[in-house]
Write a protein that holds these residues in place. Structure first.
Motif, PDB file in Angstrom:
ATOM      1  N   GLU A   1       0.841  -1.189   0.000  1.00  0.00           N
ATOM      2  CA  GLU A   1       0.000   0.000   0.000  1.00  0.00           C
ATOM      3  C   GLU A   1       0.873   1.234   0.000  1.00  0.00           C
ATOM      4  OE1 GLU A   1      -3.136   0.384   2.794  1.00  0.00           O
ATOM      5  OE2 GLU A   1      -4.207  -1.337   1.987  1.00  0.00           O
ATOM      6  N   GLY A   2       0.375   2.271  -0.645  1.00  0.00           N
ATOM      7  CA  GLY A   2       1.072   3.538  -0.677  1.00  0.00           C
ATOM      8  C   GLY A   2       0.062   4.662  -0.693  1.00  0.00           C
ATOM      9  N   SER A   3       0.585   5.889  -0.686  1.00  0.00           N
ATOM     10  CA  SER A   3      -0.308   7.038  -0.742  1.00  0.00           C
ATOM     11  C   SER A   3       0.331   8.141  -1.570  1.00  0.00           C
ATOM     12  CB  SER A   3      -0.636   7.546   0.666  1.00  0.00           C
ATOM     13  OG  SER A   3       0.536   8.002   1.302  1.00  0.00           O
ATOM     14  N   GLY A   4      -0.510   9.041  -2.039  1.00  0.00           N
ATOM     15  CA  GLY A   4      -0.063  10.171  -2.843  1.00  0.00           C
ATOM     16  C   GLY A   4      -1.190  10.629  -3.731  1.00  0.00           C
ATOM     17  N   THR A   5      -1.126  11.881  -4.135  1.00  0.00           N
ATOM     18  CA  THR A   5      -2.173  12.407  -5.025  1.00  0.00           C
ATOM     19  C   THR A   5      -1.806  12.249  -6.491  1.00  0.00           C
ATOM     20  OG1 THR A   5      -1.255  14.636  -4.893  1.00  0.00           O
ATOM     21  CG2 THR A   5      -2.986  14.069  -3.301  1.00  0.00           C
ATOM     22  N   THR A   6      -0.506  11.959  -6.740  1.00  0.00           N
ATOM     23  CA  THR A   6      -0.048  11.675  -8.101  1.00  0.00           C
ATOM     24  C   THR A   6       0.829  10.434  -8.070  1.00  0.00           C
ATOM     25  OG1 THR A   6       1.997  12.956  -7.922  1.00  0.00           O
ATOM     26  CG2 THR A   6       0.023  14.142  -8.712  1.00  0.00           C
ATOM     27  N   LEU A   7       1.116   9.898  -9.226  1.00  0.00           N
ATOM     28  CA  LEU A   7       1.988   8.736  -9.326  1.00  0.00           C
ATOM     29  C   LEU A   7       3.377   9.070  -8.777  1.00  0.00           C
ATOM     30  CD1 LEU A   7       1.699   5.861 -10.330  1.00  0.00           C
ATOM     31  CD2 LEU A   7       2.481   6.631 -12.562  1.00  0.00           C
ATOM     32  N   ALA A   8       3.877  10.268  -9.057  1.00  0.00           N
ATOM     33  CA  ALA A   8       5.187  10.688  -8.548  1.00  0.00           C
ATOM     34  C   ALA A   8       5.202  10.670  -7.016  1.00  0.00           C
ATOM     35  CB  ALA A   8       5.545  12.070  -9.071  1.00  0.00           C
ATOM     36  N   GLU A   9       4.151  11.182  -6.399  1.00  0.00           N
ATOM     37  CA  GLU A   9       4.057  11.186  -4.938  1.00  0.00           C
ATOM     38  C   GLU A   9       3.964   9.757  -4.387  1.00  0.00           C
ATOM     39  OE1 GLU A   9       0.928  13.703  -3.488  1.00  0.00           O
ATOM     40  OE2 GLU A   9       1.743  15.468  -4.505  1.00  0.00           O
ATOM     41  N   LEU A  10       3.245   8.905  -5.099  1.00  0.00           N
ATOM     42  CA  LEU A  10       3.136   7.511  -4.683  1.00  0.00           C
ATOM     43  C   LEU A  10       4.509   6.848  -4.679  1.00  0.00           C
ATOM     44  CD1 LEU A  10       1.463   4.928  -4.035  1.00  0.00           C
ATOM     45  CD2 LEU A  10       1.332   4.579  -6.508  1.00  0.00           C
TER      46      LEU A  10
ATOM     47  N   ARG B   1       1.028   6.092 -19.466  1.00  0.00           N
ATOM     48  CA  ARG B   1       1.684   6.850 -20.540  1.00  0.00           C
ATOM     49  C   ARG B   1       0.636   7.537 -21.435  1.00  0.00           C
ATOM     50  NH1 ARG B   1       7.120   5.541 -20.326  1.00  0.00           N
ATOM     51  NH2 ARG B   1       7.578   3.439 -19.613  1.00  0.00           N
ATOM     52  N   PHE B   2      -0.578   6.988 -21.452  1.00  0.00           N
ATOM     53  CA  PHE B   2      -1.655   7.579 -22.239  1.00  0.00           C
ATOM     54  C   PHE B   2      -2.529   8.492 -21.387  1.00  0.00           C
ATOM     55  CE2 PHE B   2      -0.576   3.609 -24.463  1.00  0.00           C
ATOM     56  CZ  PHE B   2      -0.173   4.159 -25.662  1.00  0.00           C
ATOM     57  N   LEU B   3      -2.175   8.618 -20.117  1.00  0.00           N
ATOM     58  CA  LEU B   3      -2.865   9.552 -19.224  1.00  0.00           C
ATOM     59  C   LEU B   3      -1.919  10.746 -19.053  1.00  0.00           C
ATOM     60  CD1 LEU B   3      -4.290   6.925 -16.691  1.00  0.00           C
ATOM     61  CD2 LEU B   3      -5.502   8.060 -18.560  1.00  0.00           C
ATOM     62  N   ASP B   4      -1.434  10.977 -17.845  1.00  0.00           N
ATOM     63  CA  ASP B   4      -0.504  12.088 -17.609  1.00  0.00           C
ATOM     64  C   ASP B   4       0.857  11.601 -17.124  1.00  0.00           C
ATOM     65  OD1 ASP B   4      -2.210  14.200 -18.345  1.00  0.00           O
ATOM     66  OD2 ASP B   4      -3.219  14.120 -16.404  1.00  0.00           O
ATOM     67  N   GLY B   5       1.215  10.369 -17.482  1.00  0.00           N
ATOM     68  CA  GLY B   5       2.513   9.841 -17.080  1.00  0.00           C
ATOM     69  C   GLY B   5       2.681   9.851 -15.579  1.00  0.00           C
ATOM     70  N   ILE B   6       3.844  10.285 -15.138  1.00  0.00           N
ATOM     71  CA  ILE B   6       4.150  10.292 -13.708  1.00  0.00           C
ATOM     72  C   ILE B   6       3.325  11.339 -12.948  1.00  0.00           C
ATOM     73  CG2 ILE B   6       6.083  11.904 -13.793  1.00  0.00           C
ATOM     74  CD1 ILE B   6       7.506   9.655 -11.985  1.00  0.00           C
TER      75      ILE B   6
ATOM     76  N   GLY C   1      15.219  10.664 -14.178  1.00  0.00           N
ATOM     77  CA  GLY C   1      15.105  12.042 -14.660  1.00  0.00           C
ATOM     78  C   GLY C   1      13.700  12.605 -14.563  1.00  0.00           C
ATOM     79  N   GLY C   2      12.954  12.188 -13.560  1.00  0.00           N
ATOM     80  CA  GLY C   2      11.604  12.708 -13.360  1.00  0.00           C
ATOM     81  C   GLY C   2      10.548  12.087 -14.260  1.00  0.00           C
ATOM     82  N   GLU C   3      10.916  11.064 -15.017  1.00  0.00           N
ATOM     83  CA  GLU C   3       9.971  10.370 -15.897  1.00  0.00           C
ATOM     84  C   GLU C   3      10.049   8.866 -15.641  1.00  0.00           C
ATOM     85  OE1 GLU C   3       7.782  11.820 -17.960  1.00  0.00           O
ATOM     86  OE2 GLU C   3       8.550  13.777 -17.361  1.00  0.00           O
ATOM     87  N   LEU C   4       9.013   8.152 -16.062  1.00  0.00           N
ATOM     88  CA  LEU C   4       9.046   6.696 -15.962  1.00  0.00           C
ATOM     89  C   LEU C   4      10.193   6.151 -16.796  1.00  0.00           C
ATOM     90  CD1 LEU C   4       5.293   5.678 -16.308  1.00  0.00           C
ATOM     91  CD2 LEU C   4       6.723   5.515 -14.269  1.00  0.00           C
ATOM     92  N   ARG C   5      10.849   5.153 -16.273  1.00  0.00           N
ATOM     93  CA  ARG C   5      11.907   4.504 -17.053  1.00  0.00           C
ATOM     94  C   ARG C   5      11.294   3.899 -18.305  1.00  0.00           C
ATOM     95  NH1 ARG C   5      16.905   3.758 -15.413  1.00  0.00           N
ATOM     96  NH2 ARG C   5      17.449   4.348 -13.294  1.00  0.00           N
ATOM     97  N   ARG C   6      12.075   3.817 -19.341  1.00  0.00           N
ATOM     98  CA  ARG C   6      11.607   3.371 -20.653  1.00  0.00           C
ATOM     99  C   ARG C   6      11.001   1.970 -20.623  1.00  0.00           C
ATOM    100  NH1 ARG C   6      15.356   2.684 -25.960  1.00  0.00           N
ATOM    101  NH2 ARG C   6      13.692   2.066 -27.352  1.00  0.00           N
ATOM    102  N   PHE C   7      11.612   1.071 -19.880  1.00  0.00           N
ATOM    103  CA  PHE C   7      11.156  -0.322 -19.899  1.00  0.00           C
ATOM    104  C   PHE C   7      10.310  -0.686 -18.692  1.00  0.00           C
ATOM    105  CE2 PHE C   7      14.927  -0.278 -22.662  1.00  0.00           C
ATOM    106  CZ  PHE C   7      14.299  -0.681 -23.835  1.00  0.00           C
TER     107      PHE C   7
END
Length: 108
Positions: A22-31, A66-71, A49-55
């Motif tokens: 379990e985790g928490s956050g209002t965005t994926l980055a916060e999670l 990736r089809f929403l707002d990414g991180i 670098g502040g983005e999801l790794r390629r793989f």
């Protein structure tokens, strides 16, 4: 806010073998930042670098982020996040099984 995060086998060394945490956050980055506080080293495997790794593929309630707002994708209480490593590959020069099987049948 509770968010269930499904962890792939390759990353379970960071979660003491747990399949889901379990985790928490209002965005994926916060999670991911929240997960890092309890599972040291996991964030580095997911973010570069502040983005999801390629793989690394991440799904929010079965939708590819990736089809929403990414991180920056917004999260809500009760959401499910699934982390999956990208799968690619195959043997170079290998023929599809059906082609090989067809040739064998034709030779009979």
């Amino acid at each position: 806010m509770a968010i269930e995060v499904r962890i792939p086998t390759i990353l379970r060394t960071y979660t003491d073998g747990q399949k889901a945490v379990e985790g928490s956050g209002t965005t994926l980055a916060e999670l991911f930042t929240d997960l890092e506080t309890r599972h040291a080293g996991i964030q580095e495997r997911l973010v570069d670098g502040g983005e999801l790794r390629r793989f690394v593929n991440v799904y929010l309630n079965d939708e590819d982020v990736r089809f929403l707002d990414g991180i920056s994708t917004k999260l809500s209480d009760g959401d499910n996040v699934t982390i999956l490593p990208a799968v690619a590959g195959g043997a170079l020069g290998a023929e599809p099984r059906s082609m090989t099987a067809g040739r064998r049948v034709g030779m009979l």
